[in-house]
Design a protein around this motif. Structure first.
Motif, PDB file in Angstrom:
ATOM      1  N   LEU A  72     -11.155  55.538 -79.006  1.00  0.00           N
ATOM      2  CA  LEU A  72     -11.198  56.988 -78.826  1.00  0.00           C
ATOM      3  C   LEU A  72     -10.454  57.601 -80.011  1.00  0.00           C
ATOM      4  O   LEU A  72      -9.232  57.523 -80.080  1.00  0.00           O
ATOM      5  N   LEU A  73     -11.204  58.170 -80.935  1.00  0.00           N
ATOM      6  CA  LEU A  73     -10.677  58.541 -82.250  1.00  0.00           C
ATOM      7  C   LEU A  73     -10.686  60.050 -82.469  1.00  0.00           C
ATOM      8  O   LEU A  73     -11.088  60.818 -81.602  1.00  0.00           O
ATOM      9  N   GLY A  74     -10.279  60.437 -83.669  1.00  0.00           N
ATOM     10  CA  GLY A  74     -10.277  61.847 -84.047  1.00  0.00           C
ATOM     11  C   GLY A  74      -9.066  62.559 -83.496  1.00  0.00           C
ATOM     12  O   GLY A  74      -8.024  61.964 -83.231  1.00  0.00           O
ATOM     13  N   ASN A  75      -9.230  63.860 -83.312  1.00  0.00           N
ATOM     14  CA  ASN A  75      -8.158  64.696 -82.790  1.00  0.00           C
ATOM     15  C   ASN A  75      -8.762  65.683 -81.799  1.00  0.00           C
ATOM     16  O   ASN A  75      -9.982  65.704 -81.628  1.00  0.00           O
ATOM     17  N   PRO A  76      -7.949  66.505 -81.146  1.00  0.00           N
ATOM     18  CA  PRO A  76      -8.510  67.417 -80.141  1.00  0.00           C
ATOM     19  C   PRO A  76      -9.568  68.379 -80.692  1.00  0.00           C
ATOM     20  O   PRO A  76     -10.414  68.852 -79.942  1.00  0.00           O
ATOM     21  N   PHE A  77      -9.540  68.642 -81.990  1.00  0.00           N
ATOM     22  CA  PHE A  77     -10.496  69.576 -82.582  1.00  0.00           C
ATOM     23  C   PHE A  77     -11.761  68.896 -83.080  1.00  0.00           C
ATOM     24  O   PHE A  77     -12.782  69.530 -83.278  1.00  0.00           O
ATOM     25  N   SER A  78     -11.681  67.583 -83.291  1.00  0.00           N
ATOM     26  CA  SER A  78     -12.823  66.826 -83.801  1.00  0.00           C
ATOM     27  C   SER A  78     -12.807  65.399 -83.252  1.00  0.00           C
ATOM     28  O   SER A  78     -12.634  64.438 -83.990  1.00  0.00           O
ATOM     29  N   PRO A  79     -13.004  65.272 -81.934  1.00  0.00           N
ATOM     30  CA  PRO A  79     -12.956  63.932 -81.337  1.00  0.00           C
ATOM     31  C   PRO A  79     -14.254  63.161 -81.577  1.00  0.00           C
ATOM     32  O   PRO A  79     -15.324  63.748 -81.761  1.00  0.00           O
ATOM     33  N   GLU A  80     -14.147  61.859 -81.593  1.00  0.00           N
ATOM     34  CA  GLU A  80     -15.313  60.974 -81.598  1.00  0.00           C
ATOM     35  C   GLU A  80     -14.862  59.618 -81.084  1.00  0.00           C
ATOM     36  O   GLU A  80     -13.667  59.327 -81.029  1.00  0.00           O
ATOM     37  N   SER A  81     -15.834  58.800 -80.722  1.00  0.00           N
ATOM     38  CA  SER A  81     -15.538  57.474 -80.205  1.00  0.00           C
ATOM     39  C   SER A  81     -16.430  56.454 -80.879  1.00  0.00           C
ATOM     40  O   SER A  81     -17.514  56.790 -81.362  1.00  0.00           O
ATOM     41  N   GLU A  82     -15.962  55.213 -80.897  1.00  0.00           N
ATOM     42  CA  GLU A  82     -16.725  54.123 -81.501  1.00  0.00           C
ATOM     43  C   GLU A  82     -16.714  52.918 -80.567  1.00  0.00           C
ATOM     44  O   GLU A  82     -15.652  52.396 -80.231  1.00  0.00           O
ATOM     45  N   VAL A  83     -17.904  52.512 -80.137  1.00  0.00           N
ATOM     46  CA  VAL A  83     -18.026  51.313 -79.314  1.00  0.00           C
ATOM     47  C   VAL A  83     -17.735  50.113 -80.211  1.00  0.00           C
ATOM     48  O   VAL A  83     -18.358  49.950 -81.258  1.00  0.00           O
ATOM     49  N   THR A 127     -25.353  47.471 -68.760  1.00  0.00           N
ATOM     50  CA  THR A 127     -25.453  48.901 -68.438  1.00  0.00           C
ATOM     51  C   THR A 127     -24.186  49.385 -67.759  1.00  0.00           C
ATOM     52  O   THR A 127     -23.677  50.468 -68.078  1.00  0.00           O
ATOM     53  N   LEU A 128     -23.656  48.588 -66.847  1.00  0.00           N
ATOM     54  CA  LEU A 128     -22.417  48.944 -66.154  1.00  0.00           C
ATOM     55  C   LEU A 128     -21.251  49.082 -67.140  1.00  0.00           C
ATOM     56  O   LEU A 128     -20.486  50.052 -67.087  1.00  0.00           O
ATOM     57  N   LEU A 129     -21.132  48.134 -68.049  1.00  0.00           N
ATOM     58  CA  LEU A 129     -20.064  48.189 -69.059  1.00  0.00           C
ATOM     59  C   LEU A 129     -20.236  49.403 -69.964  1.00  0.00           C
ATOM     60  O   LEU A 129     -19.272  50.139 -70.224  1.00  0.00           O
ATOM     61  N   LEU A 130     -21.451  49.620 -70.463  1.00  0.00           N
ATOM     62  CA  LEU A 130     -21.686  50.766 -71.345  1.00  0.00           C
ATOM     63  C   LEU A 130     -21.415  52.069 -70.614  1.00  0.00           C
ATOM     64  O   LEU A 130     -20.826  52.997 -71.189  1.00  0.00           O
ATOM     65  N   SER A 131     -21.805  52.169 -69.355  1.00  0.00           N
ATOM     66  CA  SER A 131     -21.556  53.394 -68.583  1.00  0.00           C
ATOM     67  C   SER A 131     -20.069  53.712 -68.498  1.00  0.00           C
ATOM     68  O   SER A 131     -19.668  54.875 -68.599  1.00  0.00           O
ATOM     69  N   GLU A 132     -19.253  52.680 -68.330  1.00  0.00           N
ATOM     70  CA  GLU A 132     -17.805  52.913 -68.282  1.00  0.00           C
ATOM     71  C   GLU A 132     -17.285  53.389 -69.644  1.00  0.00           C
ATOM     72  O   GLU A 132     -16.469  54.308 -69.716  1.00  0.00           O
ATOM     73  N   LEU A 133     -17.761  52.776 -70.716  1.00  0.00           N
ATOM     74  CA  LEU A 133     -17.336  53.232 -72.049  1.00  0.00           C
ATOM     75  C   LEU A 133     -17.751  54.681 -72.285  1.00  0.00           C
ATOM     76  O   LEU A 133     -16.983  55.477 -72.838  1.00  0.00           O
ATOM     77  N   LEU A 134     -18.959  55.026 -71.878  1.00  0.00           N
ATOM     78  CA  LEU A 134     -19.435  56.396 -72.087  1.00  0.00           C
ATOM     79  C   LEU A 134     -18.680  57.397 -71.211  1.00  0.00           C
ATOM     80  O   LEU A 134     -18.451  58.535 -71.615  1.00  0.00           O
ATOM     81  N   ARG A 135     -18.268  56.964 -70.033  1.00  0.00           N
ATOM     82  CA  ARG A 135     -17.428  57.830 -69.189  1.00  0.00           C
ATOM     83  C   ARG A 135     -16.114  58.140 -69.896  1.00  0.00           C
ATOM     84  O   ARG A 135     -15.683  59.297 -69.972  1.00  0.00           O
ATOM     85  N   LEU A 136     -15.501  57.117 -70.463  1.00  0.00           N
ATOM     86  CA  LEU A 136     -14.259  57.314 -71.210  1.00  0.00           C
ATOM     87  C   LEU A 136     -14.488  58.211 -72.424  1.00  0.00           C
ATOM     88  O   LEU A 136     -13.681  59.105 -72.712  1.00  0.00           O
ATOM     89  N   ALA A 137     -15.586  57.987 -73.132  1.00  0.00           N
ATOM     90  CA  ALA A 137     -15.901  58.789 -74.314  1.00  0.00           C
ATOM     91  C   ALA A 137     -16.156  60.246 -73.940  1.00  0.00           C
ATOM     92  O   ALA A 137     -15.718  61.160 -74.656  1.00  0.00           O
ATOM     93  N   GLU A 166     -14.903  61.885 -71.425  1.00  0.00           N
ATOM     94  CA  GLU A 166     -13.594  62.484 -71.137  1.00  0.00           C
ATOM     95  C   GLU A 166     -12.872  62.841 -72.429  1.00  0.00           C
ATOM     96  O   GLU A 166     -12.189  63.863 -72.506  1.00  0.00           O
ATOM     97  N   HIS A 167     -13.017  61.997 -73.432  1.00  0.00           N
ATOM     98  CA  HIS A 167     -12.358  62.199 -74.726  1.00  0.00           C
ATOM     99  C   HIS A 167     -13.028  63.326 -75.510  1.00  0.00           C
ATOM    100  O   HIS A 167     -12.366  64.096 -76.202  1.00  0.00           O
ATOM    101  N   GLY A 168     -14.355  63.407 -75.425  1.00  0.00           N
ATOM    102  CA  GLY A 168     -15.125  64.435 -76.128  1.00  0.00           C
ATOM    103  C   GLY A 168     -15.735  63.902 -77.412  1.00  0.00           C
ATOM    104  O   GLY A 168     -15.363  62.844 -77.925  1.00  0.00           O
ATOM    105  N   GLY A 169     -16.703  64.636 -77.921  1.00  0.00           N
ATOM    106  CA  GLY A 169     -17.326  64.303 -79.194  1.00  0.00           C
ATOM    107  C   GLY A 169     -18.421  63.261 -79.080  1.00  0.00           C
ATOM    108  O   GLY A 169     -18.764  62.783 -77.993  1.00  0.00           O
ATOM    109  N   SER A 170     -18.973  62.915 -80.225  1.00  0.00           N
ATOM    110  CA  SER A 170     -20.051  61.936 -80.313  1.00  0.00           C
ATOM    111  C   SER A 170     -19.510  60.514 -80.195  1.00  0.00           C
ATOM    112  O   SER A 170     -18.324  60.269 -80.420  1.00  0.00           O
ATOM    113  N   VAL A 171     -20.418  59.593 -79.865  1.00  0.00           N
ATOM    114  CA  VAL A 171     -20.095  58.178 -79.781  1.00  0.00           C
ATOM    115  C   VAL A 171     -20.962  57.446 -80.794  1.00  0.00           C
ATOM    116  O   VAL A 171     -22.174  57.683 -80.867  1.00  0.00           O
TER     117      VAL A 171
END
Length: 155
Positions: free
Chosen positions: A64-75, A91-101, A103-108
């Motif tokens: 979960l990267l970036g900052n509050p103004f420009s968040p992004e995530s990287e699997v 699918t279950l694992l990816l769904s959990e990662l995307l849920r976290l992303a 919440e964090h905001g931004g693109s993955v």
């Protein structure tokens, strides 16, 4: 089949490295030490799936990267024991990662081998699109990778 998803613990690293060796023959394998190192970074989240015997049968990680103004995530990775494939665990694992992303905001973002059609199909179903190609990305095989992106809810 009953499975349980939990946060990855340092003691899970050996099993995750064993799965890496089964899943990514000839590729860039993560060692147990690499998993433990990534767990130590506060911006990373890793999960595992355990079977009825409490054996790790799948794992996944995201930064979960970036900052509050420009968040992004990287699997970082997703892996499922070959004996448990085609049961929806990826699918279950990816769904959990995307849920976290989400919440964090931004693109993955993620990279995937261009010949890994099953993973590419999974990522497309979850809203990812190919945005580029990285030639000879994977070592030591020299395999190419697609860079894929899933836009976040607010992007």
């Amino acid at each position: 089949m009953t499975v349980v998803m939990t946060a990855m613990r340092p003691s899970d690293a050996e099993r995750c490295a064993e799965l890496e060796a089964q899943l990514f023959v000839g590729g860039s394998l993560w060692s147990a030490e690499a998993f433990r190192s990534e767990l130590a970074h506060r911006h990373n989240r890793y999960v595992v799936i355990r079977d009825e015997a409490r054996t790790v049968i799948g794992y996944a990680g995201i930064a979960l990267l970036g900052n509050p103004f420009s968040p992004e995530s990287e699997v970082h990775n997703i892996g499922v024991d070959p004996a448990y494939r085609r049961k929806g665990l990826g699918t279950l694992l990816l769904s959990e990662l995307l849920r976290l992303a989400d919440e964090h905001g931004g693109s993955v973002f993620l990279e995937v081998r261009t010949d890994n059609t099953a993973a590419i199909e999974l990522y497309r179903r979850e809203g990812f699109e190919i945005v580029g190609t990285r030639r000879k990305y994977y070592r030591p095989s020299g395999a190419d990778a697609y860079t894929m992106r899933r836009r976040g809810p607010s992007t």
